[in-house]
Design a protein around this motif. Sequence first.
Motif, PDB file in Angstrom:
ATOM      1  N   MET A  46       0.827  -1.205   0.000  1.00 35.87           N
ATOM      2  CA  MET A  46       0.000   0.000   0.000  1.00 35.87           C
ATOM      3  C   MET A  46       0.865   1.260   0.000  1.00 35.87           C
ATOM      4  O   MET A  46       0.534   2.264  -0.633  1.00 35.87           O
ATOM      5  CB  MET A  46      -0.942   0.013   1.218  1.00 35.87           C
ATOM      6  CG  MET A  46      -2.003  -1.057   1.161  1.00 35.87           C
ATOM      7  SD  MET A  46      -3.056  -0.834  -0.288  1.00 35.87           S
ATOM      8  CE  MET A  46      -3.644  -2.514  -0.527  1.00 35.87           C
ATOM      9  N   GLY A  47       1.978   1.192   0.712  1.00 31.34           N
ATOM     10  CA  GLY A  47       2.876   2.343   0.789  1.00 31.34           C
ATOM     11  C   GLY A  47       3.461   2.734  -0.553  1.00 31.34           C
ATOM     12  O   GLY A  47       3.555   3.923  -0.876  1.00 31.34           O
ATOM     13  N   VAL A  48       3.842   1.745  -1.340  1.00 27.80           N
ATOM     14  CA  VAL A  48       4.457   2.069  -2.629  1.00 27.80           C
ATOM     15  C   VAL A  48       3.428   2.699  -3.569  1.00 27.80           C
ATOM     16  O   VAL A  48       3.769   3.588  -4.375  1.00 27.80           O
ATOM     17  CB  VAL A  48       5.118   0.821  -3.257  1.00 27.80           C
ATOM     18  CG1 VAL A  48       4.104  -0.191  -3.747  1.00 27.80           C
ATOM     19  CG2 VAL A  48       6.063   1.218  -4.378  1.00 27.80           C
ATOM     20  N   GLU A  49       2.173   2.274  -3.470  1.00 23.82           N
ATOM     21  CA  GLU A  49       1.127   2.889  -4.290  1.00 23.82           C
ATOM     22  C   GLU A  49       0.892   4.338  -3.870  1.00 23.82           C
ATOM     23  O   GLU A  49       0.792   5.235  -4.723  1.00 23.82           O
ATOM     24  CB  GLU A  49      -0.175   2.091  -4.174  1.00 23.82           C
ATOM     25  CG  GLU A  49      -0.132   0.690  -4.755  1.00 23.82           C
ATOM     26  CD  GLU A  49      -0.059   0.666  -6.269  1.00 23.82           C
ATOM     27  OE1 GLU A  49      -0.366   1.711  -6.896  1.00 23.82           O
ATOM     28  OE2 GLU A  49       0.295  -0.381  -6.837  1.00 23.82           O
ATOM     29  N   LEU A  50       0.803   4.569  -2.563  1.00 24.36           N
ATOM     30  CA  LEU A  50       0.596   5.931  -2.072  1.00 24.36           C
ATOM     31  C   LEU A  50       1.769   6.825  -2.432  1.00 24.36           C
ATOM     32  O   LEU A  50       1.598   7.957  -2.909  1.00 24.36           O
ATOM     33  CB  LEU A  50       0.385   5.908  -0.556  1.00 24.36           C
ATOM     34  CG  LEU A  50       0.263   7.279   0.140  1.00 24.36           C
ATOM     35  CD1 LEU A  50      -0.857   8.118  -0.451  1.00 24.36           C
ATOM     36  CD2 LEU A  50       0.059   7.091   1.647  1.00 24.36           C
ATOM     37  N   LYS A  51       2.987   6.330  -2.235  1.00 21.12           N
ATOM     38  CA  LYS A  51       4.171   7.138  -2.541  1.00 21.12           C
ATOM     39  C   LYS A  51       4.257   7.437  -4.036  1.00 21.12           C
ATOM     40  O   LYS A  51       4.574   8.566  -4.438  1.00 21.12           O
ATOM     41  CB  LYS A  51       5.438   6.430  -2.071  1.00 21.12           C
ATOM     42  CG  LYS A  51       6.685   7.297  -2.146  1.00 21.12           C
ATOM     43  CD  LYS A  51       7.909   6.569  -1.629  1.00 21.12           C
ATOM     44  CE  LYS A  51       9.127   7.481  -1.609  1.00 21.12           C
ATOM     45  NZ  LYS A  51      10.360   6.780  -1.195  1.00 21.12           N
ATOM     46  N   ASN A  52       3.977   6.451  -4.868  1.00 25.87           N
ATOM     47  CA  ASN A  52       4.007   6.680  -6.320  1.00 25.87           C
ATOM     48  C   ASN A  52       2.953   7.700  -6.738  1.00 25.87           C
ATOM     49  O   ASN A  52       3.190   8.521  -7.630  1.00 25.87           O
ATOM     50  CB  ASN A  52       3.795   5.369  -7.074  1.00 25.87           C
ATOM     51  CG  ASN A  52       5.041   4.496  -7.096  1.00 25.87           C
ATOM     52  OD1 ASN A  52       6.150   4.983  -6.853  1.00 25.87           O
ATOM     53  ND2 ASN A  52       4.875   3.214  -7.351  1.00 25.87           N
ATOM     54  N   ASN A  53       1.779   7.653  -6.106  1.00 31.33           N
ATOM     55  CA  ASN A  53       0.733   8.636  -6.426  1.00 31.33           C
ATOM     56  C   ASN A  53       1.168  10.046  -6.034  1.00 31.33           C
ATOM     57  O   ASN A  53       0.904  11.012  -6.752  1.00 31.33           O
ATOM     58  CB  ASN A  53      -0.569   8.268  -5.712  1.00 31.33           C
ATOM     59  CG  ASN A  53      -1.227   7.033  -6.296  1.00 31.33           C
ATOM     60  OD1 ASN A  53      -0.920   6.628  -7.423  1.00 31.33           O
ATOM     61  ND2 ASN A  53      -2.123   6.421  -5.547  1.00 31.33           N
ATOM     62  N   ILE A  54       1.827  10.163  -4.879  1.00 30.59           N
ATOM     63  CA  ILE A  54       2.333  11.470  -4.433  1.00 30.59           C
ATOM     64  C   ILE A  54       3.369  11.997  -5.423  1.00 30.59           C
ATOM     65  O   ILE A  54       3.325  13.160  -5.840  1.00 30.59           O
ATOM     66  CB  ILE A  54       2.925  11.358  -3.018  1.00 30.59           C
ATOM     67  CG1 ILE A  54       1.823  11.107  -1.976  1.00 30.59           C
ATOM     68  CG2 ILE A  54       3.709  12.616  -2.662  1.00 30.59           C
ATOM     69  CD1 ILE A  54       2.345  10.758  -0.594  1.00 30.59           C
ATOM     70  N   LYS A  55       4.301  11.140  -5.793  1.00 27.36           N
ATOM     71  CA  LYS A  55       5.362  11.558  -6.719  1.00 27.36           C
ATOM     72  C   LYS A  55       4.789  11.910  -8.093  1.00 27.36           C
ATOM     73  O   LYS A  55       5.204  12.900  -8.704  1.00 27.36           O
ATOM     74  CB  LYS A  55       6.413  10.448  -6.849  1.00 27.36           C
ATOM     75  CG  LYS A  55       7.229  10.234  -5.584  1.00 27.36           C
ATOM     76  CD  LYS A  55       8.449   9.340  -5.831  1.00 27.36           C
ATOM     77  CE  LYS A  55       8.061   7.946  -6.204  1.00 27.36           C
ATOM     78  NZ  LYS A  55       9.265   7.061  -6.352  1.00 27.36           N
ATOM     79  N   ASN A  56       3.850  11.098  -8.558  1.00 26.57           N
ATOM     80  CA  ASN A  56       3.259  11.353  -9.874  1.00 26.57           C
ATOM     81  C   ASN A  56       2.489  12.670  -9.891  1.00 26.57           C
ATOM     82  O   ASN A  56       2.558  13.432 -10.863  1.00 26.57           O
ATOM     83  CB  ASN A  56       2.342  10.188 -10.255  1.00 26.57           C
ATOM     84  CG  ASN A  56       1.906  10.248 -11.704  1.00 26.57           C
ATOM     85  OD1 ASN A  56       2.697  10.530 -12.597  1.00 26.57           O
ATOM     86  ND2 ASN A  56       0.631   9.987 -11.947  1.00 26.57           N
TER      87      ASN A  56
END
Length: 500
Positions: A46-56
């Motif tokens: 879940m963390g990698v999805e949230l972090k990728n969304n923030i970065k994107n």
Amino acid sequence: MATQEKTPVENAQLKDIISHAKEYGFIFPSSEIYDGLQAVYDYGQMGVELKNNIKNLWWKSMTQLNQNVVGLDAAIFMHPLVWKASGHVDSFNDPMIDNKDSKKRYRADVMIEEKAAQYENEGDVERAKALTAEMGRLLEAEDLNGVRELIIREDIKCPVSGTANWTEVRQFNLMFSTQVGSVAEDASTIYLRPETAQGIFVNFLNVQKTGRMKVPFGIAQIGKAFRNEIVARQFIFRMREFEQMEMQFFVRPGTEMEWYEKWRDTRRKWHEAIGVPTDKLRFHDHDKLAHYANAALDIEFEFPFGFKEVEGIHSRTDFDLTQHQELSRKKLQYFDNDLNEEGKPYGNYVPYVIETSVGADRLFLMVLCSAYTEEEITEGDSTKSRTFLKLHPALAPVKAAILPLTKKDGLPEKATEIFDSLKYDFNMIYEERDSIGKRYTRQDLIGTPFCIAVDHQTLEDNTVTVRDRDTREQVRMPISELHSYINKAVSYRSIFEQLA
């Protein structure tokens, strides 16, 4: 009232957030089966999805909304002279002090800042400012003995031993070094980059010429950086391996303050647009400027351990490009032919730079802290507590969950059909285990904005029940409307419109 920043163990709210982050797949201690590695963490499913969304979202906010900002991905390893020119080899140090009784090491400047924060919380703002100013003067004069005496005079004690039995203050360089080369004796010392900005500066002309960019323009970059932090704490707030999202904006000398103010306001609006409460944010102007800056401030967020920096806005003047120009003996100048149209002579100049620099990991922690919500809800005659992540739908790891009411009567097949129709555009979850209430709770805990229940009526009229995470309200709608309903909520458009 606290006299020191609370550690994760001492701070109940942060402790709950850390526990939640691990239990629901957001953050894991790195190498945990070997008892972990201090200040290093792994992002879970879940963390990698949230972090990728923030970065994107950050990336698109910079490069898609601004026609004069383009991207770059520079290498982590760079020529050692890059870090000589930037000043990191000679002066990238933290003042460290050890307590002789606890054997613990601390950053001397952080301990003094915490004492100043205590005075400020107690209402003695002038004393806090005086203490911060004196520390800045001592550090600028490199008077480390004076820093130690200031710590003793202020009766700053080790939070572990409770004593003020301090060693001398010493400078500690934060760069990680390694060797490059196939034979040990021929190897050269290089560094893991302590910041991403220098990769932008040394590529300034490459980007400007190949992209036919005209000043003012910016270069954005997301990448890993590494600092050998001795005092690493507060979960993922301060780590040895972290990710930066930086944009260096090149401007004509004399216009830098105008652009500094513009990016200051734009970046604060961005944080508010992603759902961070306005009263949890503040600007903190730097009392002591770095050697390269003529203006600087931090955007701070009120974490469970107090207001701390999330993003820095700096007017870096022409320091970086000039330093690289002098050491490399390569001209890093811009020929501004627009000056002639303004009645000014043609000319080359080294542009000034406005920097926006935000830590992706700190931003992640800010979003997580803002979203972590505990509330009391009433169901019938009973009251119970509810925990959920109130994430902006655009950032949520999972956008919607498809939940067949039962595992029979053709409901799983219909639910799978709906899932397959949406999975190409949205990150979805399909789940049929346990009661519908337990499944709602699980989705709340990971921040899923919508739960879509497929029941027997769905087979009759192709409608489903959509439950809202925040309000728990349920609406009935045709399956054909699901895509547009979800897309409107999770699209970046609503955020972009606030920044326009």
